[in-house]
Write a protein that holds these residues in place. Structure first.
Motif, mmCIF file in Angstrom:
data_model
loop_
_atom_site.group_PDB
_atom_site.id
_atom_site.type_symbol
_atom_site.label_atom_id
_atom_site.label_comp_id
_atom_site.label_asym_id
_atom_site.label_seq_id
_atom_site.Cartn_x
_atom_site.Cartn_y
_atom_site.Cartn_z
ATOM 1 N N HIS A 323 -18.371 59.757 -49.481
ATOM 2 C CA HIS A 323 -19.069 58.481 -49.696
ATOM 3 C C HIS A 323 -19.391 57.762 -48.394
ATOM 4 C CE1 HIS A 323 -17.099 58.262 -53.976
ATOM 5 N NE2 HIS A 323 -18.105 59.120 -53.917
ATOM 6 N N GLN A 324 -18.949 58.277 -47.269
ATOM 7 C CA GLN A 324 -19.180 57.625 -45.988
ATOM 8 C C GLN A 324 -20.630 57.785 -45.554
ATOM 9 O OE1 GLN A 324 -16.724 59.056 -42.819
ATOM 10 N NE2 GLN A 324 -17.826 57.957 -41.237
ATOM 11 N N ALA A 325 -21.289 56.670 -45.234
ATOM 12 C CA ALA A 325 -22.684 56.702 -44.799
ATOM 13 C C ALA A 325 -22.826 57.507 -43.512
ATOM 14 C CB ALA A 325 -23.197 55.290 -44.591
ATOM 15 N N SER A 343 -31.070 51.883 -47.722
ATOM 16 C CA SER A 343 -29.931 52.692 -48.134
ATOM 17 C C SER A 343 -29.572 53.659 -47.023
ATOM 18 C CB SER A 343 -30.255 53.468 -49.422
ATOM 19 O OG SER A 343 -31.223 54.473 -49.182
ATOM 20 N N ALA A 346 -24.980 59.578 -47.561
ATOM 21 C CA ALA A 346 -23.647 60.057 -47.237
ATOM 22 C C ALA A 346 -23.659 61.582 -47.358
ATOM 23 C CB ALA A 346 -22.632 59.394 -48.160
ATOM 24 N N TRP A 349 -24.498 61.861 -51.725
ATOM 25 C CA TRP A 349 -24.536 60.533 -52.342
ATOM 26 C C TRP A 349 -25.330 59.585 -51.454
ATOM 27 C CZ3 TRP A 349 -22.735 59.677 -57.141
ATOM 28 C CH2 TRP A 349 -21.803 60.576 -57.666
ATOM 29 N N ASP A 351 -25.566 55.482 -50.235
ATOM 30 C CA ASP A 351 -24.840 54.219 -50.131
ATOM 31 C C ASP A 351 -25.833 53.064 -50.130
ATOM 32 O OD1 ASP A 351 -22.583 55.755 -49.843
ATOM 33 O OD2 ASP A 351 -21.917 54.826 -47.976
ATOM 34 N N ASN A 353 -26.184 48.545 -50.194
ATOM 35 C CA ASN A 353 -25.578 47.233 -50.058
ATOM 36 C C ASN A 353 -26.361 46.302 -50.963
ATOM 37 O OD1 ASN A 353 -24.878 44.569 -49.221
ATOM 38 N ND2 ASN A 353 -24.145 45.385 -47.282
ATOM 39 N N TRP A 358 -20.826 47.031 -51.702
ATOM 40 C CA TRP A 358 -21.031 48.445 -51.402
ATOM 41 C C TRP A 358 -21.100 49.222 -52.704
ATOM 42 C CZ3 TRP A 358 -16.405 52.056 -50.826
ATOM 43 C CH2 TRP A 358 -16.837 53.372 -50.597
ATOM 44 N N VAL A 360 -22.358 53.065 -54.547
ATOM 45 C CA VAL A 360 -22.607 54.484 -54.322
ATOM 46 C C VAL A 360 -23.385 55.029 -55.511
ATOM 47 C CG1 VAL A 360 -21.541 56.756 -53.981
ATOM 48 C CG2 VAL A 360 -20.471 54.718 -52.999
#
Length: 433
Positions: A323-325, A343, A346, A349, A351, A353, A358, A360
């Motif tokens: 899930h980390q951008a 956007s 990741a 996925w 991500d 805002n 946050w 996903v």
């Protein structure tokens, strides 16, 4: 060059605060049979098929703590499903880690009468990429591969311009940073050509950028991870995903083949407009990119696991990794993309805002099917939609649910309030994107 983006992982609340996984589902028949209560895999029974009723409402006794107005949502979804651009649709909502709403609308075929239920199977299209990333990250966590290794180390069929396979990493594959033009060779895949041959031919294309430096969405190149999984495990990609993910999560209707879709007890046929079209094998031949099928119930189980609520199957460390951008993207062609704003991608996925939160998610599209999933890992809430037409209308479901979850002013994202509101909202995503 890649723009500087925030790399830190947001704090993920411990799963124990919400509950365990949901391998088995018990219907609350006295209230609404398809309102599913979450239970631990070790404690829950495994019914042969989930309750097939179409009712997804929860009664007042159970509705009070929730932020989503489920009666209003159900009413709006029924109206949306009745529009001429729609055929069938299935929707699931999770609040506070609980699967609170699972409902089918419309029919499996435009000319038939079989209703869509929580058990009706659809194609996930590009939601499959999150499965591939999860599978690969599990192997990384076990030390069986490294996401930072170059693809060439695995001796796959992939060739990139100027020998880029020696520089592009597994993480680059999963985040679409291999240096190719958008959707490279997808047209040839759709014409029936072999994906491994097409991967080998990518090396003859002109580079769009150096590997690892820009985002450009792929299907054929992305599916290289299915080869990597097979080489590392000695099993077919489909079997390994079933064994490591679908089976332990209790996803009873999930499969990765055309035969798996068409052998389901209830499955939604694909439509272009109101015309039923053939299910072709094109994107099943790149299973990591677009091969998964399941019911909305199983997609809800998958979403809940991605929230960190099945740690015995998906540890938090794996979820944090995928899930980390990794890279900024630019997707403004759809109503949803415009509403969500910028956007990042990741691993399998996207991500977002949204209103300072946050989120996903991902969207998917193959001929005659569309899909979307979007969730808040911190509040353990989210929404997923599957449908068997090319209408863009259901993309508004998640926006309407978000407004309820976050107490925002309500908008007509489903385009059903205005007189004569039509369904001419094209979904720009293509080829399991």
């Amino acid at each position: 060059m890649v723009k500087n983006i925030k790399q830190g992982i947001r704090q993920r609340p411990k799963a124990a605060a919400i509950g365990g996984g949901v391998a088995g589902m018990m219907a609350l028949a006295a209230i609404a049979p398809s309102l599913i209560a979450a239970r631990s895999p070790a404690q829950a029974s495994q019914p042969g098929v989930y309750q097939s009723t179409r009712s997804g409402l929860i009664n007042a006794e159970f509705r009070a703590p929730y932020k989503v107005d489920y009666e209003r949502l159900d009413s709006r979804l029924r109206l949306a499903a009745s529009k001429p651009d729609m055929v069938g649709m299935a929707v699931a909502v999770i609040e506070n880690g609980e699967i609170t709403f699972v409902q089918g609308y419309g029919t499996t075929t435009a000319t038939g009468s079989e209703p869509v239920t929580p058990n009706t199977v659809f194609r996930w299209a590009s939601l499959s990429k999150g499965v591939a990333a999860t599978m690969t990250a599990l192997l990384d966590a076990e030390g069986k591969l490294s996401l930072n290794e170059p693809v060439a180390r695995f001796n796959t069929s992939l060739r990139l311009p100027m020998g880029g396979e020696a520089r592009a990493t597994v993480a680059d594959l999963l985040s679409h940073r291999v240096g190719l033009s958008h959707n490279a060779n997808d047209g040839k895949l759709e014409a029936g050509q072999d994906p491994k041959m097409l991967r080998a031919s990518l090396g003859a294309l002109s580079p769009a950028c150096a590997p690892g430096t820009c985002h450009s969405y792929q299907n054929i190149a992305f599916d290289t991870v299915s080869e990597i999984v097979e080489k590392v495990t000695g099993q077919t990609y489909q079997n390994e995903v079933r064994r490591r993910l679908f089976a332990p999560l209790g996803m009873q209707t999930a499969s990765l083949t055309r035969a798996g879709l068409m052998s389901s007890r209830s499955w939604a046929r694909p439509h272009v407009g109101r015309t039923t079209v053939e299910v072709n094998d094109n994107y099943y031949r790149v299973p990591a990119a677009g091969g998964v099928n399941s019911s909305i119930m199983d997609l809800a189980i998958w979403m809940r696991a991605q929230m960190g609520l099945a740690p015995q199957v998906l540890p938090d460390s794996v979820l944090d990794t995928i899930h980390q951008a990794r890279v900024n993207t630019d997707r403004r062609g759809t109503m949803f993309a415009r509403a969500m704003g910028p956007s990042q991608y990741a691993l399998g996925w996207r991500d977002y805002n949204y209103a300072g939160r946050w989120l996903v998610g991902h969207q998917g599209a193959v001929k005659g099917y569309r899909s979307t999933i979007l969730f808040d890992p911190q509040s353990k809430s989210g929404v997923a939609v599957l449908w068997n037409s090319q209408s863009g209308r259901p993309s508004g479901v998640q926006l309407e649910v978000l407004e309820m979850l976050y107490g925002q002013p309500r908008n007509d994202w489903l385009k059903i309030d205005a007189p004569g509101a039509g369904g001419g909202m094209p979904l720009q995503d293509v080829a399991a994107q």
